[in-house]
Design a protein around this motif. Sequence first.
Motif, PDB file in Angstrom:
ATOM      1  N   PRO A  45       0.825  -1.218   0.000  1.00 39.26           N
ATOM      2  CA  PRO A  45       0.000   0.000   0.000  1.00 39.26           C
ATOM      3  C   PRO A  45       0.856   1.263   0.000  1.00 39.26           C
ATOM      4  O   PRO A  45       1.885   1.322   0.678  1.00 39.26           O
ATOM      5  CB  PRO A  45      -0.810  -0.127   1.294  1.00 39.26           C
ATOM      6  N   ILE A  46       0.433   2.248  -0.761  1.00 37.01           N
ATOM      7  CA  ILE A  46       1.126   3.542  -0.824  1.00 37.01           C
ATOM      8  C   ILE A  46       0.112   4.638  -0.540  1.00 37.01           C
ATOM      9  O   ILE A  46      -0.939   4.717  -1.194  1.00 37.01           O
ATOM     10  CB  ILE A  46       1.768   3.770  -2.205  1.00 37.01           C
ATOM     11  N   GLN A  47       0.411   5.465   0.422  1.00 34.53           N
ATOM     12  CA  GLN A  47      -0.461   6.583   0.787  1.00 34.53           C
ATOM     13  C   GLN A  47       0.121   7.871   0.207  1.00 34.53           C
ATOM     14  O   GLN A  47       1.290   8.201   0.454  1.00 34.53           O
ATOM     15  CB  GLN A  47      -0.562   6.709   2.313  1.00 34.53           C
ATOM     16  N   HIS A  48      -0.664   8.566  -0.602  1.00 34.79           N
ATOM     17  CA  HIS A  48      -0.208   9.820  -1.203  1.00 34.79           C
ATOM     18  C   HIS A  48      -0.702  11.002  -0.370  1.00 34.79           C
ATOM     19  O   HIS A  48      -1.836  11.002   0.134  1.00 34.79           O
ATOM     20  CB  HIS A  48      -0.743   9.947  -2.629  1.00 34.79           C
ATOM     21  N   ASN A  75      -4.597  14.313   2.700  1.00 34.42           N
ATOM     22  CA  ASN A  75      -4.510  13.032   2.004  1.00 34.42           C
ATOM     23  C   ASN A  75      -4.872  13.216   0.532  1.00 34.42           C
ATOM     24  O   ASN A  75      -5.910  13.785   0.199  1.00 34.42           O
ATOM     25  CB  ASN A  75      -5.468  12.036   2.670  1.00 34.42           C
ATOM     26  N   GLY A 125      -5.074  10.530  -1.574  1.00 32.37           N
ATOM     27  CA  GLY A 125      -5.502   9.237  -2.101  1.00 32.37           C
ATOM     28  C   GLY A 125      -4.481   8.145  -1.818  1.00 32.37           C
ATOM     29  O   GLY A 125      -3.444   8.373  -1.191  1.00 32.37           O
ATOM     30  N   SER A 126      -4.805   6.951  -2.259  1.00 34.24           N
ATOM     31  CA  SER A 126      -3.916   5.813  -2.021  1.00 34.24           C
ATOM     32  C   SER A 126      -3.817   4.946  -3.274  1.00 34.24           C
ATOM     33  O   SER A 126      -4.678   5.000  -4.158  1.00 34.24           O
ATOM     34  CB  SER A 126      -4.430   4.973  -0.843  1.00 34.24           C
ATOM     35  N   SER A 127      -2.767   4.178  -3.347  1.00 37.31           N
ATOM     36  CA  SER A 127      -2.557   3.241  -4.453  1.00 37.31           C
ATOM     37  C   SER A 127      -1.736   2.080  -3.892  1.00 37.31           C
ATOM     38  O   SER A 127      -1.638   1.919  -2.678  1.00 37.31           O
ATOM     39  CB  SER A 127      -1.835   3.926  -5.620  1.00 37.31           C
ATOM     40  N   TYR A 128      -1.176   1.279  -4.759  1.00 36.52           N
ATOM     41  CA  TYR A 128      -0.358   0.177  -4.282  1.00 36.52           C
ATOM     42  C   TYR A 128       0.767  -0.099  -5.271  1.00 36.52           C
ATOM     43  O   TYR A 128       0.687   0.245  -6.449  1.00 36.52           O
ATOM     44  CB  TYR A 128      -1.196  -1.079  -4.049  1.00 36.52           C
ATOM     45  N   GLY A 184       4.385   9.936  -2.262  1.00 35.61           N
ATOM     46  CA  GLY A 184       3.791   8.794  -1.599  1.00 35.61           C
ATOM     47  C   GLY A 184       4.679   8.233  -0.504  1.00 35.61           C
ATOM     48  O   GLY A 184       5.898   8.438  -0.506  1.00 35.61           O
ATOM     49  N   PRO A 206       2.789   3.169   4.449  1.00 41.74           N
ATOM     50  CA  PRO A 206       2.392   3.366   5.854  1.00 41.74           C
ATOM     51  C   PRO A 206       3.300   2.605   6.820  1.00 41.74           C
ATOM     52  O   PRO A 206       3.578   1.421   6.650  1.00 41.74           O
ATOM     53  CB  PRO A 206       0.960   2.801   5.890  1.00 41.74           C
TER      54      PRO A 206
END
Length: 437
Positions: free
Chosen positions: A242-245, A256, A258-261, A344, A347
């Motif tokens: 998981p990657i939190q931008h 925040n 958004g998030s991706s992976y 990014g 977490p």
Amino acid sequence: MLQKIEDIFSIPELRKRILYTLFFLFVYRIGAHVPTPGIDGGALAEFFAQQSGNLLGFFDMFTGGALSRLTVFGLGIMPYISAAIILELLTVAVPHLAELKKQGKEGRDKITRYTRYGTVLISSIQGMGIAIGLEAMTSPSGAPVVMFPGWGFRLVTMITLTTGTVFLMWLGEKISEKGLGNGISIIIFAGIVASFPAAVSKTVTLMKTGELQIITLILVVAIILAVTAAIVFMETSQRRLPIQHVKRAGTTIRGNAGSSYLPLKLNPAGVIPIIFAMSILAVPSTLATFSTNDLVQKISFMFSPNSAFYYLLSVATIIFFTYFYTSIIFNPDDIAENINKGGGVIPGKRPGQATADFIDYTLSRLTFVGAIYLAAVAILPQLIIKGFNVPFYFGGTSLLIVIGVGMDVINKIETHLVSHNYDGFLKSGRVKGRSLI
């Protein structure tokens, strides 16, 4: 299924790409039957009938039998793959190539140009080596393979085989440009699949003569289906980090974004480690075909499928090359840097070295599973079929290539269907394949 096929051919662009691909493959298979001048085809066929366990037999599998017939496509596309792998490895040792790799399309174009030059060089060397080797070969009945040996034959053979490989390289690029999927992978796929009808025909003949029992055939088919299911599962498996931008204003985090992976494949190296390992292990048995020395013959036996040492060394070399090639194509420091540049974070991991270490740790564990999987695919089918004493060879390597490329083509078709508001080719899920290079 008929409705899906109708949907596929109702899209003009997709229909055109499929027809282009089929046409290019038709040209490839025609060329695979045009012989090189000066060869006694019958004597060469007798010689290759005994070479299924060495390097010649291994590479003949990738050419769809073109090498055993020594046609104009006798070298196949393997020199191009060898050149591409060498360039990939050199990017680690040569700063200029490493810089080109980071320059986007312009850099990739230059690397592609170097790959083409390398292909011509490798093809010329291999073509001359094959020509010289053929002059010393005779069939089991004693007939010479080359009818008119000499420098004339050597030059003609070298030029013919090199030209054939260069044409296949161009054909592969055209398939990638106008067809469907990665052209180089599809050419290898076509070469392997081309041998399937002959294998089926041979199997039917063995059943008619009583050499192959129906219960044995059922067991072999069950093994093939089980291996196929395992390959599909492993090739589509991935670890998603998981990657939190975050939104930034200077050095201040504003919220925040958004998030991706980050998807990490369970088998990032593909079939390359098996090709490396089998090519090296097949060298002794190949050299033994040109020598009657007792020591050479003993070494050849140790490196043949009749020896337990062969299987142990195969597993060890496949694991080694899986780690080696994965370390070449994946650089955790670069990945961590790109994640940080994109705003990014993973977490629980600090940006920079901590993120790189976590990616490296995760990738190492995945690579171990992938290496064991590749070794099992390459070795277990041989052991099982050998245990059943089945008089034909089933290779996990060829099945891995066929399934991987097939999944890639299906994924391309699904992409076109979904983009034109059709349901995918499959009822549920997405299939993700891979190219060989």
